[in-house]
Design a protein around this motif. Structure first.
Motif, PDB file in Angstrom:
ATOM      1  N   UNK A 125       3.660   6.123  -8.421  1.00 61.85           N
ATOM      2  CA  UNK A 125       2.390   5.947  -9.122  1.00 61.85           C
ATOM      3  C   UNK A 125       2.574   6.058 -10.636  1.00 61.85           C
ATOM      4  N   UNK A 126       3.355   7.057 -11.084  1.00 65.52           N
ATOM      5  CA  UNK A 126       3.562   7.271 -12.515  1.00 65.52           C
ATOM      6  C   UNK A 126       4.277   6.091 -13.159  1.00 65.52           C
ATOM      7  N   UNK A 127       5.317   5.576 -12.490  1.00 65.70           N
ATOM      8  CA  UNK A 127       6.038   4.422 -13.023  1.00 65.70           C
ATOM      9  C   UNK A 127       5.140   3.193 -13.039  1.00 65.70           C
ATOM     10  N   UNK A 143      10.223   7.341  -0.864  1.00 67.40           N
ATOM     11  CA  UNK A 143       9.012   7.948  -0.295  1.00 67.40           C
ATOM     12  C   UNK A 143       8.796   7.466   1.134  1.00 67.40           C
ATOM     13  N   UNK A 144       8.953   6.174   1.368  1.00 71.26           N
ATOM     14  CA  UNK A 144       8.761   5.623   2.709  1.00 71.26           C
ATOM     15  C   UNK A 144       9.830   6.129   3.670  1.00 71.26           C
ATOM     16  N   UNK A 190       1.477   1.687   0.723  1.00 72.81           N
ATOM     17  CA  UNK A 190       2.469   1.584  -0.347  1.00 72.81           C
ATOM     18  C   UNK A 190       2.633   0.136  -0.806  1.00 72.81           C
ATOM     19  N   UNK A 191       2.656  -0.790   0.153  1.00 68.17           N
ATOM     20  CA  UNK A 191       2.804  -2.199  -0.197  1.00 68.17           C
ATOM     21  C   UNK A 191       1.591  -2.698  -0.981  1.00 68.17           C
ATOM     22  N   UNK A 216     -11.552   2.432  -5.924  1.00 70.52           N
ATOM     23  CA  UNK A 216     -12.237   1.146  -5.957  1.00 70.52           C
ATOM     24  C   UNK A 216     -11.676   0.075  -5.051  1.00 70.52           C
ATOM     25  N   UNK A 217     -10.475   0.270  -4.506  1.00 68.59           N
ATOM     26  CA  UNK A 217      -9.852  -0.745  -3.652  1.00 68.59           C
ATOM     27  C   UNK A 217     -10.249  -0.498  -2.201  1.00 68.59           C
ATOM     28  N   UNK A 218     -11.098  -1.354  -1.664  1.00 66.09           N
ATOM     29  CA  UNK A 218     -11.604  -1.175  -0.296  1.00 66.09           C
ATOM     30  C   UNK A 218     -10.479  -1.257   0.728  1.00 66.09           C
ATOM     31  N   UNK A 219      -9.511  -2.117   0.480  1.00 64.98           N
ATOM     32  CA  UNK A 219      -8.383  -2.244   1.406  1.00 64.98           C
ATOM     33  C   UNK A 219      -7.640  -0.924   1.514  1.00 64.98           C
ATOM     34  N   UNK A 220      -7.374  -0.301   0.363  1.00 69.83           N
ATOM     35  CA  UNK A 220      -6.683   0.990   0.350  1.00 69.83           C
ATOM     36  C   UNK A 220      -7.503   2.052   1.079  1.00 69.83           C
TER      37      UNK A 220
END
Length: 214
Positions: A103-105, A143-144, A174-175, A195-199
């Motif tokens: 996330x930071x990168x 991470x995965x 993650x993808x 805000x991302x409904x998919x997520x």
């Protein structure tokens, strides 16, 4: 461009008041964490020290800045486990740490592509787009991989394979985040999460599977 409108940055709160409020907040946090035990107090002190180091120095040093952000997420997760008295799995540190680095990168990559942000963050001059994309790929992969190792190890009988199944929504999440980040929209991670409904749908699916696997 957006953070300059915050109370301290905009000057709505003076420096003396900001320092006083910070000191009061840190002192209150120490008292509350001490009430949860010595371990919680130590975690809280470590978190305060990391934030002080980030604000005064680490944010200006390439790699150290995103590593500090990732470490802050790990400390928060540790604080929850320590306060609740829950044994912390070694996989927790790896998954949270590298997911946070991801996330930071991604945030730095979004800042790098935004001309307005590039002028406000000197550390961006030390980064290149190719390097940040490499960090994003490595962090996502680790991470995965760590999450899969956790989900597949010592599965209890009677859980129906739900814990292993959580690998699917975790991977998809993650993808999806990687798609958004590589498109240059990772400058505000909180907006993606909220805000991302998919997520959100994938996150709900993960939570349900995780609950069924307990």
């Amino acid at each position: 461009p957006l953070k300059r409108h915050r109370p301290i940055a905009s000057g709505a709160i003076s420096r003396p008041r900001a320092f006083a409020a910070s000191a009061a907040a840190i002192a209150t946090g120490r008292v509350l964490s001490a009430g949860l035990g010595v371990a919680s107090l130590e975690v809280a002190l470590g978190y305060a020290a990391l934030n002080f180091g980030y604000a005064t120095w680490l944010r200006r040093v390439a790699i150290a800045d995103i590593a500090a952000i990732a470490a802050a997420f790990v400390i928060r997760a540790t604080a929850g486990g320590v306060a609740a008295g829950v044994p912390l799995s070694r996989w927790l540190f790896v998954v949270v740490g590298f997911a946070a680095l991801f996330v930071a990168a991604g945030k730095r990559y979004g800042d790098l592509l935004d001309p307005a942000s590039r002028h406000s963050r000197a550390v961006l001059e030390q980064y290149s787009a190719d390097f940040l994309l490499m960090v994003i790929g490595i962090a996502c992969a680790v991470a995965l991989g760590a999450y899969c190792m956790w989900a597949l190890q010592a599965v209890r009988a009677g859980t129906g394979g739900w814990r292993e199944a959580t690998i699917v929504p975790f991977t998809i999440a993650l993808l999806r985040y990687g798609l958004v980040v590589t498109d240059g929209r990772g400058g505000a991670p909180e907006e993606i999460m909220l805000g991302d409904r998919f997520m959100q749908v994938v996150g709900l699916a993960w939570a349900l599977m995780f609950g069924l696997g307990l």
